[in-house]
Scaffold this motif. Sequence first.
Motif, short mmCIF file in Angstrom:
data_model
loop_
_atom_site.label_atom_id
_atom_site.label_comp_id
_atom_site.label_asym_id
_atom_site.label_seq_id
_atom_site.Cartn_x
_atom_site.Cartn_y
_atom_site.Cartn_z
N VAL A 50 0.85 -1.18 0.00
CA VAL A 50 0.00 0.00 0.00
C VAL A 50 0.89 1.23 0.00
O VAL A 50 1.82 1.32 0.80
CB VAL A 50 -0.89 0.03 1.26
CG1 VAL A 50 -1.78 1.26 1.26
CG2 VAL A 50 -1.71 -1.23 1.34
N PRO A 51 0.64 2.20 -0.88
CA PRO A 51 1.44 3.41 -0.85
C PRO A 51 1.38 4.06 0.52
O PRO A 51 0.32 4.17 1.13
CB PRO A 51 0.78 4.30 -1.92
CG PRO A 51 0.08 3.34 -2.83
CD PRO A 51 -0.35 2.20 -1.95
N TRP A 71 -1.19 7.00 1.70
CA TRP A 71 -2.62 6.85 1.94
C TRP A 71 -2.89 7.18 3.40
O TRP A 71 -2.34 6.56 4.30
CB TRP A 71 -3.09 5.44 1.65
CG TRP A 71 -3.24 5.15 0.19
CD1 TRP A 71 -3.05 6.01 -0.84
CD2 TRP A 71 -3.60 3.91 -0.39
NE1 TRP A 71 -3.27 5.38 -2.03
CE2 TRP A 71 -3.62 4.09 -1.78
CE3 TRP A 71 -3.91 2.67 0.13
CZ2 TRP A 71 -3.93 3.07 -2.66
CZ3 TRP A 71 -4.23 1.66 -0.75
CH2 TRP A 71 -4.24 1.87 -2.13
N TRP A 105 -5.23 0.93 4.94
CA TRP A 105 -5.87 -0.02 4.02
C TRP A 105 -7.38 0.14 4.08
O TRP A 105 -8.05 0.33 3.08
CB TRP A 105 -5.57 -1.44 4.46
CG TRP A 105 -4.66 -2.31 3.66
CD1 TRP A 105 -3.85 -3.25 4.20
CD2 TRP A 105 -4.48 -2.39 2.26
NE1 TRP A 105 -3.18 -3.91 3.20
CE2 TRP A 105 -3.55 -3.40 2.01
CE3 TRP A 105 -5.01 -1.71 1.18
CZ2 TRP A 105 -3.13 -3.75 0.74
CZ3 TRP A 105 -4.59 -2.05 -0.09
CH2 TRP A 105 -3.67 -3.06 -0.29
N THR A 122 -8.77 3.58 2.84
CA THR A 122 -8.68 3.75 1.39
C THR A 122 -9.67 2.85 0.67
O THR A 122 -10.36 3.28 -0.25
CB THR A 122 -7.25 3.47 0.91
OG1 THR A 122 -6.38 4.38 1.57
CG2 THR A 122 -7.12 3.64 -0.59
N LEU A 173 -12.80 3.96 -1.69
CA LEU A 173 -12.91 3.49 -3.06
C LEU A 173 -14.22 2.74 -3.28
O LEU A 173 -14.91 2.96 -4.27
CB LEU A 173 -11.72 2.60 -3.43
CG LEU A 173 -11.70 2.05 -4.85
CD1 LEU A 173 -11.73 3.19 -5.87
CD2 LEU A 173 -10.48 1.19 -5.07
N ASP A 230 1.51 -3.50 -7.82
CA ASP A 230 1.13 -2.17 -7.36
C ASP A 230 -0.40 -2.16 -7.39
O ASP A 230 -1.00 -2.28 -8.46
CB ASP A 230 1.72 -1.12 -8.31
CG ASP A 230 1.29 0.29 -7.97
OD1 ASP A 230 0.08 0.52 -7.79
OD2 ASP A 230 2.16 1.17 -7.93
N ASP A 278 -2.69 0.09 -6.97
CA ASP A 278 -3.31 1.14 -7.79
C ASP A 278 -3.28 0.77 -9.27
O ASP A 278 -4.27 0.93 -9.98
CB ASP A 278 -2.62 2.49 -7.57
CG ASP A 278 -2.85 3.03 -6.17
OD1 ASP A 278 -3.93 2.79 -5.60
OD2 ASP A 278 -1.94 3.71 -5.65
N GLN A 279 -2.12 0.29 -9.73
CA GLN A 279 -2.00 -0.11 -11.13
C GLN A 279 -2.94 -1.26 -11.45
O GLN A 279 -3.64 -1.24 -12.47
CB GLN A 279 -0.56 -0.50 -11.46
CG GLN A 279 -0.40 -0.97 -12.90
CD GLN A 279 0.96 -1.60 -13.19
OE1 GLN A 279 1.72 -1.92 -12.28
NE2 GLN A 279 1.24 -1.80 -14.46
N LEU A 339 -5.74 -2.19 -9.93
CA LEU A 339 -7.14 -1.77 -9.92
C LEU A 339 -7.47 -0.94 -11.15
O LEU A 339 -8.56 -1.06 -11.71
CB LEU A 339 -7.46 -1.00 -8.64
CG LEU A 339 -7.42 -1.83 -7.35
CD1 LEU A 339 -7.68 -0.94 -6.14
CD2 LEU A 339 -8.40 -2.99 -7.40
N GLU A 340 -6.54 -0.12 -11.61
CA GLU A 340 -6.78 0.68 -12.81
C GLU A 340 -6.89 -0.22 -14.04
O GLU A 340 -7.76 -0.03 -14.89
CB GLU A 340 -5.69 1.72 -13.00
CG GLU A 340 -5.83 2.54 -14.26
CD GLU A 340 -7.17 3.29 -14.39
OE1 GLU A 340 -7.56 3.56 -15.53
OE2 GLU A 340 -7.81 3.58 -13.37
N ARG A 375 -10.20 -2.04 -13.76
CA ARG A 375 -11.29 -1.11 -14.05
C ARG A 375 -11.43 -0.92 -15.55
O ARG A 375 -12.53 -0.95 -16.10
CB ARG A 375 -11.04 0.24 -13.37
CG ARG A 375 -12.21 1.22 -13.52
CD ARG A 375 -11.79 2.65 -13.22
NE ARG A 375 -10.77 3.13 -14.15
CZ ARG A 375 -11.00 3.48 -15.42
NH1 ARG A 375 -12.21 3.42 -15.92
NH2 ARG A 375 -10.02 3.91 -16.19
#
Length: 185
Positions: free
Chosen positions: A27-28, A31, A40, A43, A47, A165, A167-168, A170-171, A174
Amino acid sequence: MPAGRAAAALAGEPEWAEEPVPEALTVPAEWPAADGEDSWSATLTRLKDSPAGEIFAGRRVLIVDDDIRNVYALSHVLGRLGMEIVYAENGREGLEALEREHDIALVLMDVMMPEMDGYETLTAVRQMPAFASLPIIALTAKAMPGDREKTISCGASDYVPKPVDVDQLLEVMRGWLTGERQAGG
């Protein structure tokens, strides 16, 4: 005895040693925590409650990975976003799960697995007409030059290297779930 174990024995360490826990799904640090919740939870809650979270909620994802630590981490994140998790330990079980389960929206597939690896599994899935357009994201720690191209040529829709990563991932997920990403694009 392998060289690494011999060196450990000479250093007075036990002959066996546990593998270090992978940095997968970190986790970055930026956050923020909210109201005493860990970062965790805060965030993931934000989301899940956002319009982006609606994309994940209620969708079924098949995770094909032989490392239970990766499965646990992915399941924790995706489950908190409202996704239903289906799990398979290797490619053969992944194929069986696809045939048995209904409404799988996306597959996260490890490449390096025993019995039937990700490459063989990708090829087999793409030979099944019912799954020709199913988004499959390959996840692998074996991030060598040419690996992305090899996984795509075997049938993966996309590729995310480990350590993952979040975020990557999940993007990318998505994009496939909304149709913004498409094969060959």
